[in-house]
Enzyme design. Structure first.
Site, mmCIF file in Angstrom:
data_model
loop_
_atom_site.group_PDB
_atom_site.id
_atom_site.type_symbol
_atom_site.label_atom_id
_atom_site.label_comp_id
_atom_site.label_asym_id
_atom_site.label_seq_id
_atom_site.Cartn_x
_atom_site.Cartn_y
_atom_site.Cartn_z
ATOM 1 N N LYS A 47 0.753 -1.268 -0.062
ATOM 2 C CA LYS A 47 -0.295 -0.052 0.053
ATOM 3 C C LYS A 47 0.993 1.413 0.102
ATOM 4 C CE LYS A 47 -3.654 -2.271 2.305
ATOM 5 N NZ LYS A 47 -4.513 -2.742 3.442
ATOM 6 N N GLN A 91 -4.616 -1.325 9.650
ATOM 7 C CA GLN A 91 -4.492 -2.907 8.941
ATOM 8 C C GLN A 91 -5.172 -3.938 9.831
ATOM 9 O OE1 GLN A 91 -3.184 -3.496 5.847
ATOM 10 N NE2 GLN A 91 -4.122 -5.690 6.221
ATOM 11 N N ASP A 114 -11.002 2.860 4.066
ATOM 12 C CA ASP A 114 -11.257 1.475 3.906
ATOM 13 C C ASP A 114 -12.795 1.341 3.738
ATOM 14 O OD1 ASP A 114 -9.364 -0.380 3.723
ATOM 15 O OD2 ASP A 114 -9.126 -0.588 5.773
#
Ligand code: NAD
Length: 275
Positions: A47, A91, A114
């Site tokens: 990422k 994460q 997200d």
């Protein structure tokens, strides 16, 4: 036809780079990694690399496995308040001592790149513009790369997780599909699948969907990522025995799109915060 997720994601990233190159102030994505899970470390590194390539500033916070929930919540609050940070991603999975739901709720919905915050999930259901979960958003782009108008098509979503299955079903509903949402308690799954023009599978079981479940005109999106004993990656669909109109491979299908959509969401969050 094999849907080339790698190429489509590359196109998305190139378009983002072109836009961001012209911007005076660059979007900034904060990524928090707690612990030393090897897969999570790779995901975060990927990422970071992808963000840098398109011109997004990335700030990585690597926290000890023993980090207290309250310390993580405090960091999120600092990032929520920081006007120079436009997107926040924690994460997953988190160490089991930390309540994931509490952490997701702590992220400001405006910075929730997200798309996991209940506010953003609720907006999706209500048909209000918000940040959409990256994987289903990417899946929809892949489907639309094959067929742009999905009106009236029968779609089946296998797997009802909050991060993939449920938002995927909502996105297909918005595209005027007739959507079947299925899960581990669904009866007659093969028969239901045989009626579907679009099949999205997010179960996490290698070769779960068999060739004879899929009709020849179907578009198949395989979200699953499974590592076999041989070390090879495979999806949830028995890829070699499926004959259909279009299908995503694993790897190089949905995975690259998830990252591209994270970058797209970071730009979107930046634009919303600066409009
Ligand atoms: P999850 O474990 O949260 O959900 C799995 C779902 O599968 C559940 O809703 C369950 O009801 C359903 N299921 C289990 N057994 C079933 C059965 N026999 N019949 C029908 N449904 C059944 O998983 P998730 O987070 O949605 O992830 C699913 C898969 O997708 C995993 O392999 C994961 O690694 C992968 N994934 C990939 C990406 C990507 O970017 N490519 C992103 C997220 C998840």
């Amino acid at each position: 036809m094999i849907i080339n997720g790698l190429e489509i994601a590359k196109d998305c990233r190139a378009k983002l780079k072109e836009k961001i190159d012209k911007m005076e102030i660059k979007p900034c994505l904060a990524v928090i990694l707690v612990g030393d899970d090897p897969a999570s470390q790779i995901y975060v590194a990927n990422k970071e690399k992808a963000a840098t390539e398109v011109g997004i500033i990335s700030k990585i916070f690597r926290l000890e496995k023993t980090t207290k929930e309250q310390d993580l919540l405090n960091l999120i609050e600092i990032l929520n308040q920081d006007k120079n940070v436009h997107g926040i991603l924690v994460q997953l999975p988190l160490p089991k001592e930390i309540d994931e739901k509490k952490v997701i709720l702590a992220i400001s919905p405006e910075k929730d790149v997200d798309g996991f915050h209940p506010m953003n999930l609720g907006k999706l259901v209500a048909g209000i513009k918000g940040l959409v979960a990256c994987t289903p958003k990417g899946c929809l782009k892949l489907i639309k790369s094959v067929q742009s108008d999905l009106t009236g098509l029968n779609a089946i979503v296998i797997g009802r997780s909050t991060i993939v299955g449920k938002p995927m079903a909502q996105l297909l509903l918005q595209e005027n599909c007739t959507v079947m949402m299925t899960h581990s308690k669904t009866k007659n799954l093969p028969e239901l699948c045989q009626q579907a023009d679009i099949v999205v599978v997010a179960v996490g079981k290698p070769n779960f969907v068999q060739g004879n479940w899929i009709k020849s005109s179907a578009i198949v999106i395989d979200v699953g990522i499974n590592r076999l004993d041989t070390g090879k990656l495979c999806g949830d669909v028995d890829f070699n025995n499926v004959s259909c109109a279009a299908i995503t491979p694993v790897p190089k299908g949905v995975g690259p799109m998830t990252i591209a959509m994270l970058l797209e969401n970071t730009l979107e969050a930046f634009e919303n915060q600066n409009s």
